[in-house]
Each structure stands twice: as C-alpha cells, then as structure tokens.
Design a protein around this motif. Structure first.
Motif, PDB file in Angstrom:
ATOM      1  N   ASN A  26      -3.680  -5.651   5.016  1.00 57.68           N
ATOM      2  CA  ASN A  26      -2.398  -5.508   4.966  1.00 57.68           C
ATOM      3  C   ASN A  26      -1.775  -4.283   4.992  1.00 57.68           C
ATOM      4  O   ASN A  26      -0.612  -3.933   5.937  1.00 57.68           O
ATOM      5  CB  ASN A  26      -1.913  -5.971   3.484  1.00 57.68           C
ATOM      6  CG  ASN A  26      -0.715  -6.234   3.225  1.00 57.68           C
ATOM      7  OD1 ASN A  26      -0.180  -5.110   3.240  1.00 57.68           O
ATOM      8  ND2 ASN A  26      -0.303  -7.472   2.898  1.00 57.68           N
ATOM      9  N   ILE A  27      -2.192  -3.001   4.410  1.00 47.84           N
ATOM     10  CA  ILE A  27      -1.915  -1.890   4.654  1.00 47.84           C
ATOM     11  C   ILE A  27      -2.024  -1.161   5.888  1.00 47.84           C
ATOM     12  O   ILE A  27      -1.177  -0.584   6.524  1.00 47.84           O
ATOM     13  CB  ILE A  27      -2.442  -0.831   3.392  1.00 47.84           C
ATOM     14  CG1 ILE A  27      -2.237  -1.509   1.909  1.00 47.84           C
ATOM     15  CG2 ILE A  27      -1.958   0.684   3.469  1.00 47.84           C
ATOM     16  CD1 ILE A  27      -3.092  -0.841   0.907  1.00 47.84           C
ATOM     17  N   TYR A  28      -3.314  -1.524   6.543  1.00 50.26           N
ATOM     18  CA  TYR A  28      -3.497  -1.099   7.916  1.00 50.26           C
ATOM     19  C   TYR A  28      -2.483  -1.432   8.771  1.00 50.26           C
ATOM     20  O   TYR A  28      -1.962  -1.006   9.754  1.00 50.26           O
ATOM     21  CB  TYR A  28      -4.959  -1.637   8.267  1.00 50.26           C
ATOM     22  CG  TYR A  28      -5.415  -1.201   9.546  1.00 50.26           C
ATOM     23  CD1 TYR A  28      -5.805   0.040  10.119  1.00 50.26           C
ATOM     24  CD2 TYR A  28      -5.155  -2.266  10.518  1.00 50.26           C
ATOM     25  CE1 TYR A  28      -5.830   0.188  11.615  1.00 50.26           C
ATOM     26  CE2 TYR A  28      -5.380  -2.326  12.038  1.00 50.26           C
ATOM     27  CZ  TYR A  28      -6.099  -0.929  12.017  1.00 50.26           C
ATOM     28  OH  TYR A  28      -6.138  -0.811  13.518  1.00 50.26           O
ATOM     29  N   HIS A  29      -2.128  -2.602   8.760  1.00 50.26           N
ATOM     30  CA  HIS A  29      -1.369  -3.358   9.782  1.00 50.26           C
ATOM     31  C   HIS A  29       0.188  -2.759   9.585  1.00 50.26           C
ATOM     32  O   HIS A  29       0.866  -2.469  10.671  1.00 50.26           O
ATOM     33  CB  HIS A  29      -1.149  -4.914   9.614  1.00 50.26           C
ATOM     34  CG  HIS A  29      -2.271  -5.381   9.950  1.00 50.26           C
ATOM     35  ND1 HIS A  29      -3.074  -5.259  10.974  1.00 50.26           N
ATOM     36  CD2 HIS A  29      -2.738  -6.765   9.250  1.00 50.26           C
ATOM     37  CE1 HIS A  29      -4.195  -6.281  11.124  1.00 50.26           C
ATOM     38  NE2 HIS A  29      -4.116  -7.051  10.365  1.00 50.26           N
ATOM     39  N   ARG A  30       0.616  -2.393   8.502  1.00 52.72           N
ATOM     40  CA  ARG A  30       1.827  -1.794   7.982  1.00 52.72           C
ATOM     41  C   ARG A  30       1.779  -0.409   8.708  1.00 52.72           C
ATOM     42  O   ARG A  30       2.913   0.029   9.101  1.00 52.72           O
ATOM     43  CB  ARG A  30       2.130  -1.829   6.783  1.00 52.72           C
ATOM     44  CG  ARG A  30       2.188  -3.195   6.003  1.00 52.72           C
ATOM     45  CD  ARG A  30       2.760  -3.004   4.404  1.00 52.72           C
ATOM     46  NE  ARG A  30       2.585  -4.076   3.761  1.00 52.72           N
ATOM     47  CZ  ARG A  30       3.340  -4.279   2.651  1.00 52.72           C
ATOM     48  NH1 ARG A  30       3.942  -3.411   2.116  1.00 52.72           N
ATOM     49  NH2 ARG A  30       3.124  -5.540   1.864  1.00 52.72           N
ATOM     50  N   LEU A  31       0.937   0.400   8.500  1.00 47.96           N
ATOM     51  CA  LEU A  31       0.819   1.698   8.862  1.00 47.96           C
ATOM     52  C   LEU A  31       0.706   1.755  10.530  1.00 47.96           C
ATOM     53  O   LEU A  31       1.296   2.580  11.212  1.00 47.96           O
ATOM     54  CB  LEU A  31      -0.427   2.378   8.641  1.00 47.96           C
ATOM     55  CG  LEU A  31      -0.448   2.759   7.075  1.00 47.96           C
ATOM     56  CD1 LEU A  31      -2.116   2.929   6.479  1.00 47.96           C
ATOM     57  CD2 LEU A  31       0.272   3.917   6.731  1.00 47.96           C
ATOM     58  N   MET A  32       0.137   0.829  11.132  1.00 47.82           N
ATOM     59  CA  MET A  32      -0.105   0.694  12.721  1.00 47.82           C
ATOM     60  C   MET A  32       1.280   0.280  13.184  1.00 47.82           C
ATOM     61  O   MET A  32       1.635   0.916  14.266  1.00 47.82           O
ATOM     62  CB  MET A  32      -1.216  -0.050  13.302  1.00 47.82           C
ATOM     63  CG  MET A  32      -2.534   0.297  12.577  1.00 47.82           C
ATOM     64  SD  MET A  32      -2.834   2.011  13.312  1.00 47.82           S
ATOM     65  CE  MET A  32      -3.001   1.760  15.091  1.00 47.82           C
ATOM     66  N   ALA A  33       2.064  -0.608  12.599  1.00 51.39           N
ATOM     67  CA  ALA A  33       3.177  -0.974  13.072  1.00 51.39           C
ATOM     68  C   ALA A  33       4.503  -0.237  12.739  1.00 51.39           C
ATOM     69  O   ALA A  33       5.728  -0.459  13.118  1.00 51.39           O
ATOM     70  CB  ALA A  33       3.505  -2.641  12.628  1.00 51.39           C
TER      71      ALA A  33
END
Length: 228
Positions: A26-33
């Motif tokens: 969840n956090i990884y996707h937010r960071l990458m986007a």
C-alpha cells in the motif's frame, strides 16, 4: 499460563507476513505514484487509520522501505518520503550506468546458460504478464519492482558483484520510476528488454552490450522530461 507468560509469548510470535506485506504494498504504491510527495512527512498514526491496521505493521513496512531508500527516518521527526532526485544526481547516475551496465550485459552474455536464460525470460514475462493490476497506479509501481529484478538478475549473471552491489545500494530503478508516472515508460522498456533477451539467446556479447547501452540511453531520454 500467567498473564506475564502470555505477554511474553505474544511478544515473540511473528506478525503474519501477509499483514505487513499488504501494508508495505500500500505505502510502496503511494510512493511510486507520488501520492506521497517526495520529501513529505509520513505520520504513522495517519497511515494506520487510513489503511485500517495498527501502527506496528506500518512501522515494519516503513522500516523496509527505509532500507530500500524510498523512505527516510530522522530522530525526533519521524518518517518522510525520500526527496526526489536532482538533475545533477540524475545525470551522474546515467553517466555511471552507461559506463558499467553495457559491460555487465556483455559479461552476462558470456556467462549465459540455458537454465539462466529461462530464469531471465521468466522474470521478463512476469514484468509484462504478472499479477493483474488493481489499477494503473499499481501496474506502474509493480513494473518498477519487476524492472529492478530484471536488471539485478543480469548483473548477478555478469558475475561482477561490485557493479551489482553499487547499483543495488542506490536503489536505482525504484528512484528512476518515481521520477515519472507514465505508461509509455513501461511499454518502450519492455521492447528494449526483448532486444536484450534476443542478444542473450544468440549468445552475442557485443549485441548484448549494444542493446543495454541503447536501453539505458532511451531510459535517460524518456525521463529527462521530468526535469523540464
């Protein structure tokens, strides 16, 4: 069993990996986007409420992201997203990549075996046809992770651990993809990866070096738009 003993047992039992893994994703996707902006504070309590879990798996996920260079932790301040690269850092990185990655691809072609080639092809196939994306954001961020895996496998096959560890420690590909949220980046990269695989299938070190150089140059040119 006494209450104290039960507390001791509870403390040593590992947290289910699926919970931490889900929070990490969840956090990884937010960071990458860039939903969490580079340099922005990441309050643990806010994330905990938004995701619907306790603060413990959030902290565990942030610790993992810190190891990967996407998150920073400062004493008395807490967690924040890693700052975006500057143009100078970007230029320096690509100058280094062009020095070492074509040579790594050449060495990988020389060391290639049928089994290793099948593994590399599987990694490339997963990049294109892997787990179905929840949305465009997750597809892009999963591609970034798979791309890092693909390049790391080539570096591993090359046998040059200094090159591999240097690029890995910089978390190069995760930061590259964080520069620009654009599906064009993924499609063109897939085509260039196929050129690399063709050179490996042919057992042609020179072609592999040329294909890698072209791929790195094209990647640089695509992402320069992020600084315009």
């Amino acid at each position: 069993m006494s209450a104290a003993a039960r507390r001791d047992v509870k403390q040593v039992l590992p947290r289910p990996s699926s919970v931490v893994e889900g929070v990490y994703d969840n956090i990884y996707h937010r960071l990458m986007a860039l939903e969490i902006a580079p340099g922005a504070r990441i309050p643990v309590d806010v994330l905990s409420r938004e995701i619907g879990v306790s603060q413990t798996p959030v902290r565990e996920a942030l610790t993992r992201l810190e190891r990967e260079g996407l998150v920073r932790k400062e004493h008395l301040i807490g967690y924040s997203a890693a700052p975006q690269w500057t143009r100078k850092q970007f230029d320096d990185l690509y100058a280094f990549r062009l020095l070492v990655e074509p040579e790594a691809a050449r060495l990988a072609a020389e060391h290639m075996t049928p089994d290793v080639l099948r593994l590399l092809e599987a990694v490339a196939a997963d990049m294109e046809h892997g787990e179905g994306p929840v949305d465009r954001t997750t597809r892009y961020s999963r591609f970034a992770r798979a791309d890092a895996h693909f390049h790391d496998e080539i570096l591993k096959i090359s046998g040059n651990e200094i090159i591999r560890s240097t690029l890995s420690n910089q978390h190069v590909h995760l930061h590259i993809f964080r520069l620009m949220f654009n599906t064009r980046v993924t499609q063109e990269a897939l085509e260039e990866h196929e050129d690399l695989l063709e050179a490996f299938r042919a057992g042609d070190p020179d072609a592999a070096a040329t294909a890698m150089r072209h791929h790195v140059e094209r990647s640089r040119d695509r992402l320069l738009q992020a600084f315009e």
